[in-house]
Scaffold this active site. Structure first.
Site, PDB file in Angstrom:
ATOM      1  N   HIS A  48      24.264   4.204 -29.689  1.00 53.44           N
ATOM      2  CA  HIS A  48      22.804   4.975 -29.690  1.00 53.44           C
ATOM      3  C   HIS A  48      23.027   6.094 -30.339  1.00 53.44           C
ATOM      4  O   HIS A  48      23.823   6.493 -31.042  1.00 53.44           O
ATOM      5  CB  HIS A  48      22.870   5.544 -27.985  1.00 53.44           C
ATOM      6  CG  HIS A  48      23.928   6.176 -27.304  1.00 53.44           C
ATOM      7  ND1 HIS A  48      24.181   7.502 -27.696  1.00 53.44           N
ATOM      8  CD2 HIS A  48      24.951   5.632 -26.642  1.00 53.44           C
ATOM      9  CE1 HIS A  48      25.537   7.744 -26.948  1.00 53.44           C
ATOM     10  NE2 HIS A  48      25.908   6.773 -26.246  1.00 53.44           N
ATOM     11  N   ARG A  63      31.380   8.972 -22.224  1.00 52.23           N
ATOM     12  CA  ARG A  63      29.889   9.681 -23.116  1.00 52.23           C
ATOM     13  C   ARG A  63      30.111  11.129 -22.350  1.00 52.23           C
ATOM     14  O   ARG A  63      30.256  11.452 -21.119  1.00 52.23           O
ATOM     15  CB  ARG A  63      28.682   9.152 -22.622  1.00 52.23           C
ATOM     16  CG  ARG A  63      27.444   9.856 -23.217  1.00 52.23           C
ATOM     17  CD  ARG A  63      26.142   9.114 -23.267  1.00 52.23           C
ATOM     18  NE  ARG A  63      25.595   8.738 -21.915  1.00 52.23           N
ATOM     19  CZ  ARG A  63      25.639   7.607 -21.361  1.00 52.23           C
ATOM     20  NH1 ARG A  63      26.145   6.530 -21.869  1.00 52.23           N
ATOM     21  NH2 ARG A  63      25.152   7.359 -20.082  1.00 52.23           N
ATOM     22  N   ASP A  79      19.540  16.626 -18.165  1.00 53.92           N
ATOM     23  CA  ASP A  79      20.171  15.407 -18.611  1.00 53.92           C
ATOM     24  C   ASP A  79      21.408  15.527 -19.042  1.00 53.92           C
ATOM     25  O   ASP A  79      21.940  15.968 -20.224  1.00 53.92           O
ATOM     26  CB  ASP A  79      19.324  14.869 -19.803  1.00 53.92           C
ATOM     27  CG  ASP A  79      19.601  13.360 -20.104  1.00 53.92           C
ATOM     28  OD1 ASP A  79      20.601  12.774 -19.499  1.00 53.92           O
ATOM     29  OD2 ASP A  79      18.974  12.804 -20.946  1.00 53.92           O
ATOM     30  N   HIS A 100      12.985  12.059 -22.244  1.00 55.35           N
ATOM     31  CA  HIS A 100      12.920  11.823 -23.685  1.00 55.35           C
ATOM     32  C   HIS A 100      11.611  12.351 -24.047  1.00 55.35           C
ATOM     33  O   HIS A 100      10.599  11.996 -24.136  1.00 55.35           O
ATOM     34  CB  HIS A 100      12.777  10.389 -24.090  1.00 55.35           C
ATOM     35  CG  HIS A 100      14.042   9.786 -23.552  1.00 55.35           C
ATOM     36  ND1 HIS A 100      14.423   8.292 -23.830  1.00 55.35           N
ATOM     37  CD2 HIS A 100      15.481  10.339 -23.381  1.00 55.35           C
ATOM     38  CE1 HIS A 100      15.878   8.052 -23.643  1.00 55.35           C
ATOM     39  NE2 HIS A 100      16.292   9.102 -23.230  1.00 55.35           N
ATOM     40  N   GLU A 115      24.942  14.216 -27.151  1.00 54.69           N
ATOM     41  CA  GLU A 115      25.651  13.047 -26.247  1.00 54.69           C
ATOM     42  C   GLU A 115      26.323  11.780 -27.024  1.00 54.69           C
ATOM     43  O   GLU A 115      25.972  10.638 -26.810  1.00 54.69           O
ATOM     44  CB  GLU A 115      24.780  12.609 -25.516  1.00 54.69           C
ATOM     45  CG  GLU A 115      23.031  11.995 -26.073  1.00 54.69           C
ATOM     46  CD  GLU A 115      22.338  11.477 -25.134  1.00 54.69           C
ATOM     47  OE1 GLU A 115      22.911  10.428 -24.334  1.00 54.69           O
ATOM     48  OE2 GLU A 115      21.133  11.597 -25.053  1.00 54.69           O
ATOM     49  N   TYR A 175      32.190   3.082 -26.429  1.00 59.06           N
ATOM     50  CA  TYR A 175      32.248   2.049 -25.460  1.00 59.06           C
ATOM     51  C   TYR A 175      33.016   1.058 -26.150  1.00 59.06           C
ATOM     52  O   TYR A 175      32.597   0.388 -26.820  1.00 59.06           O
ATOM     53  CB  TYR A 175      30.858   1.855 -25.118  1.00 59.06           C
ATOM     54  CG  TYR A 175      29.663   2.940 -25.143  1.00 59.06           C
ATOM     55  CD1 TYR A 175      29.713   3.445 -23.618  1.00 59.06           C
ATOM     56  CD2 TYR A 175      29.284   3.579 -25.786  1.00 59.06           C
ATOM     57  CE1 TYR A 175      28.955   4.737 -23.435  1.00 59.06           C
ATOM     58  CE2 TYR A 175      28.543   4.712 -25.786  1.00 59.06           C
ATOM     59  CZ  TYR A 175      28.337   5.156 -24.495  1.00 59.06           C
ATOM     60  OH  TYR A 175      27.628   6.291 -24.600  1.00 59.06           O
ATOM     61  N   ASP A 204       0.635  -1.078   0.048  1.00 63.17           N
ATOM     62  CA  ASP A 204       0.086   0.093   0.027  1.00 63.17           C
ATOM     63  C   ASP A 204       1.025   1.314  -0.094  1.00 63.17           C
ATOM     64  O   ASP A 204       0.455   2.186   0.267  1.00 63.17           O
ATOM     65  CB  ASP A 204      -1.231   0.009   1.273  1.00 63.17           C
ATOM     66  CG  ASP A 204      -0.244  -0.136   2.481  1.00 63.17           C
ATOM     67  OD1 ASP A 204       0.736  -0.320   2.485  1.00 63.17           O
ATOM     68  OD2 ASP A 204      -1.115   0.239   3.530  1.00 63.17           O
TER      69      ASP A 204
HETATM   70 CA    CA Z   1      21.518  10.990 -20.403  1.00 61.02          CA
END
Ligand code: CA
Length: 428
Positions: free
Chosen positions: A340, A395, A261, A351, A374, A378, A34
């Site tokens: 990405h 990044r 972000d 987003h 961005e 990697y 709950d």
């Molecule tokens: Ca981000």
């Protein structure tokens, strides 16, 4: 409240006289048993009302706004705090009329009667979807009596999400504030991170920076030391920081529903190692160029494609890839290291909404749009990359406002040059 009223008027002026638009608040979500999640209003609903309570419905006719909301309830207020209530809603939220939410279902046939189109975000609330469809159908089947109901239901994204894509002055001001709070967190991390700390200790530094300015996390923060940076959505944040590691932190503040972000990747010690530095320079170079390109007339797609070229060229210089830039782009070989996109819209949602294509073509940037920039690289710990680079993940992400001139980097207070970061890490 004037800004919210202006937005409603813009929606109304895009509607035909016989249309109606209905917007539903977010439901309260259970976390376990709950216990509820902290309530967050539906972004579209908030955009049009500035009202952050559950169980509410906004009805927009071409010349009238009606807000359905909960009546005040002293017992509920004892547990959960003050409610606005029907009596105060008109004065506080500048809607034309306020009614008890319990009368919405009874009122709906009258709201839909003799309407041609209904604007509605269908697909989000099954129960409401069904109720609206059934009520519309019932009205249409009564046409012999001379009445009709909406025979067209238009997803209100076509109206609202296009509006949300271009930020108004108030939103830009809040985005600057969210960016500033986000900067506090990243700067604190640059100063306080030490080898042998755990990732979650860094996460607590982020929380402290956000909460002390009455902001929250826009999304679960990524605090990834060493090879964890290669897991794109790493949020376990429970490992120990080693020597000569990179730390990738992707963290942004949400302030009054607007979101930051940002990603920075910095050394666990005072300086970047040589392979880390070489990789960082490739990513930073690509990021700076991508930011410069974020101007009216270019599409996100073009920025991405040009960024891919820059990264591939860097990967060839690093001897991670061989052959020509074109060959590698053709074969997609780079996708193992850059999987990405280079950016996304940013605003009320991390987003954010708004179509990336218009008439089947990539959408051109316009002043007032805000996006992230961005790029990253990697390197997995396998034979596909030279030994020295294995496990490196980098990044660099900023929040950028498109203007009629140069792009404005909202998050420019957070250093990203190697020189500046190493100076802070060295305590200079
Ligand atoms: Ca981000």
């Amino acid at each position: 409240m004037q800004a919210f009223a202006n937005r409603r008027h813009r929606v109304q002026s895009a509607m035909n006289k016989n249309d109606v638009a209905i917007f539903i608040s977010a439901p309260a979500l259970i976390r376990s048993n709950d216990v509820h999640h902290r309530f967050r209003q539906d972004s579209d609903f908030y955009y049009l009302t500035g009202f952050d309570e559950e169980e509410a419905v906004l009805v927009l006719e071409s010349d009238r706004s009606i807000l359905y909301l909960r009546k005040r309830d002293p017992e509920k207020e004892t547990w959960n705090g003050p409610m606005l209530g029907v009596d105060r809603a008109v004065a506080t939220l500048a809607v034309d009329e306020a009614r008890d939410i319990n009368s919405f279902r009874t009122d709906l046939p009258a709201i839909l009667k003799n309407r041609e189109s209904l604007y509605y975000m269908f697909g989000r609330n099954r129960e409401m979807d069904g109720f609206l469809l059934e009520t519309s159908d019932r009205l249409l089947r009564r046409s012999r009596a001379g009445d009709f109901g909406p025979s067209r239901i238009i997803h209100s994204a076509v109206l609202l999400h296009e509006m949300r894509l271009i930020k108004d002055a108030g939103e830009i001001e809040l985005m600057r504030e969210a960016a500033d709070i986000t900067a506090d967190a990243h700067l604190a991390l640059f100063e306080k991170t030490r080898v042998s700390m755990f990732e979650f200790e860094l996460e607590s530094i982020i929380h402290e920076a956000f909460r002390r300015r009455n902001a929250t996390e826009a999304y679960p923060s990524i605090v990834a030391a060493g090879k964890n940076a290669c897991i794109l959505h790493y949020i376990k944040n429970d490992e120990k920081i080693g020597q000569d590691q990179l730390i990738l932190v992707d963290a942004g503040a949400e302030k009054q529903y607007m979101n930051g972000d940002v990603t920075r990747t910095y050394p666990s010690g005072k300086t970047y190692t040589s392979p880390q530095r070489d990789t960082y320079e490739v990513v930073l170079n690509a990021q700076l160029k991508a930011i410069d390109r974020t101007v009216p007339g270019i599409s996100m797609e073009e920025v991405h494609n040009l960024t891919v070229r820059d990264l591939v060229s860097g990967l060839i210089d690093l001897k991670v890839l061989s052959g020509s830039v074109d060959e590698n782009i053709e074969s997609g070989s780079f996708r193992k290291f850059y999987m990405h996109r280079t950016g996304h819209w940013l605003g009320l949602d991390v987003h954010d909404v708004g179509s990336y294509n218009v008439d089947g073509m990539p959408r051109k940037m316009e002043p007032g749009m805000i996006c992230t920039v961005e790029p990253g690289l990697y390197f997995p710990e396998d034979e596909s990359v030279p030994q020295a680079f294995r496990g490196i993940g980098i990044r660099i992400e900023d929040d950028v406002l498109v203007t009629s001139g140069k792009p404005e980097v909202l998050t420019s207070r957070i250093p990203k040059s190697i020189k500046e970061i190493e100076a802070i890490r060295s305590g200079a």
